[in-house]
Design a protein around this motif. Structure first.
Motif, short mmCIF file in Angstrom:
data_model
loop_
_atom_site.label_atom_id
_atom_site.label_comp_id
_atom_site.label_asym_id
_atom_site.label_seq_id
_atom_site.Cartn_x
_atom_site.Cartn_y
_atom_site.Cartn_z
N HIS A 117 38.49 40.18 29.70
CA HIS A 117 37.35 40.66 30.83
C HIS A 117 36.12 40.59 29.95
O HIS A 117 35.02 40.40 30.87
CB HIS A 117 37.83 41.85 31.36
N GLN A 130 42.24 37.10 39.93
CA GLN A 130 41.14 35.98 39.76
C GLN A 130 41.36 34.90 40.62
O GLN A 130 40.44 34.11 40.78
CB GLN A 130 41.12 35.92 38.24
N SER A 143 36.89 39.42 40.67
CA SER A 143 38.06 40.61 41.09
C SER A 143 38.38 40.51 42.65
O SER A 143 38.41 41.22 43.44
CB SER A 143 37.74 42.03 40.93
N HIS A 155 30.17 37.16 37.54
CA HIS A 155 31.38 37.59 36.63
C HIS A 155 32.05 38.97 37.32
O HIS A 155 31.35 39.62 38.08
CB HIS A 155 30.81 38.21 35.32
N SER A 156 33.17 39.29 37.55
CA SER A 156 34.01 40.30 37.94
C SER A 156 33.62 40.63 39.56
O SER A 156 33.74 39.85 40.20
CB SER A 156 33.67 41.19 37.00
N ASN A 157 33.19 41.92 39.86
CA ASN A 157 32.71 42.38 41.00
C ASN A 157 31.61 41.48 41.62
O ASN A 157 31.52 41.53 42.94
CB ASN A 157 32.70 43.70 41.15
N GLY A 165 28.52 42.19 37.27
CA GLY A 165 29.65 42.68 38.05
C GLY A 165 29.35 44.08 38.12
O GLY A 165 28.47 44.64 38.53
N LEU A 217 42.10 42.59 34.96
CA LEU A 217 42.41 41.80 36.14
C LEU A 217 43.54 41.00 35.87
O LEU A 217 43.86 40.28 35.05
CB LEU A 217 41.32 41.07 36.82
#
Length: 283
Positions: A265, A243, A135, A99-101, A28, A238
């Motif tokens: 997270h 998500q 995200s 994961h994430s970004n 991320g 988030l």
């Protein structure tokens, strides 16, 4: 009937033999040079890759996701490393774990195949993307970091400071990208390959509960604090709605995790509550 069954089995074995499966771990937000140890941890990656027919067929991406998703240090770097991995290992069946970004950066590639000559082959090779806590609609905490208020110090370890990767994840900015440049959200065309979200729904930090220490108690405590500024369904960074904004929901944490534990997270990139086993079996 027996002939049909044998035909199906033969076809299945033939397809498995013809494919060369690999998995890529896409981190991320952040400028990573050793994402294996600094972002994912080797125990997580090593457990997940057991699901591969050949455990050497994996790649841990190291790029600068402090930049806007479409830039050379972000999507350009990701495209370069995925292309090298596909080419050097002869990968024909690629599972991407983000994961994430990281979900935004791979979604950029999947949404804009004419942007870069490397994109079409990557898209063609992808089986699906398992997006852990993506995200996809941004986070109010990104706005807080950019505006320079109290979150800037308390979330520095999680988000980095006021860089373009964080700025991009402001909800109003992500809404603009989702309406024009990115596929897979409501009202937009579907992505060319499945984008399956794993959703973290809560943060638990009871000091007497050993589960609260998985992934690091201090990190989870920070997410417990910031959760107060998010909705009741969030992983501390988030909202669940963010998500779940793109692609399809594979599962919300408690429906599959050991002991029905939520994934903060931070925990959703760690070997916590059988997440690694779930991903391993999926491969």
């Amino acid at each position: 009937m027996i002939r049909i069954i044998f035909s199906i089995l033969f076809l299945t074995f033939s397809l498995n033999a013809a494919s060369n499966t690999g998995v890529a771990f896409v981190h991320g937000t952040g400028n990573q040079t050793d994402a294996l140890n600094d972002y994912w941890k080797s125990e997580f990656v090593n457990s997940v890759k057991i699901g591969l027919p050949d455990q050497s067929k994996y790649a841990v991406i190291n790029c600068s996701f402090e930049e806007y998703m479409w830039t050379s240090p972000a999507a350009g770097c990701l495209a370069g490393q995925l292309t090298s991995f596909i080419s050097s290992e002869g990968i024909t069946d690629l599972v991407v774990i983000t994961h994430s970004n990281g979900g935004n950066v791979i979604r950029w590639i999947m949404s804009n195949p004419t942007w870069d000559s490397r994109y079409p082959d990557i898209i063609n090779k992808i089986r699906w993307v398992n997006a852990i806590a993506p995200s996809s609609a941004g986070t109010p905490l990104a706005e807080a970091v950019i505006s320079g208020n109290v979150f800037e110090n308390s979330l520095g370890w999680l988000l980095g400071y006021a860089n373009n990767g964080v700025r991009m994840q402001q909800p109003s900015w992500m809404a603009s990208y989702n309406s024009s440049w990115l596929l897979g959200t409501s009202g937009r065309p579907s992505l060319p390959k499945s984008f399956r979200s794993i959703v973290g729904t809560d943060v638990e930090t009871a000091i007497w509960d050993s589960d609260s220490y998985c992934g690091g108690y201090t990190e989870n405590l920070g997410l417990e604090i910031t959760q107060a500024w998010l909705s009741s369904c969030s992983d501390g960074f988030l909202d669940c709605s963010s998500q779940e904004a793109a692609g399809t929901v594979w599962f919300r944490d408690k429906s599959k995790t050991k002991g029905r534990e939520p994934l903060s997270h931070n925990q959703s990139r760690r070997k916590c509550f059988n997440l690694d086993t779930i991903l391993r079996n999926d491969i």
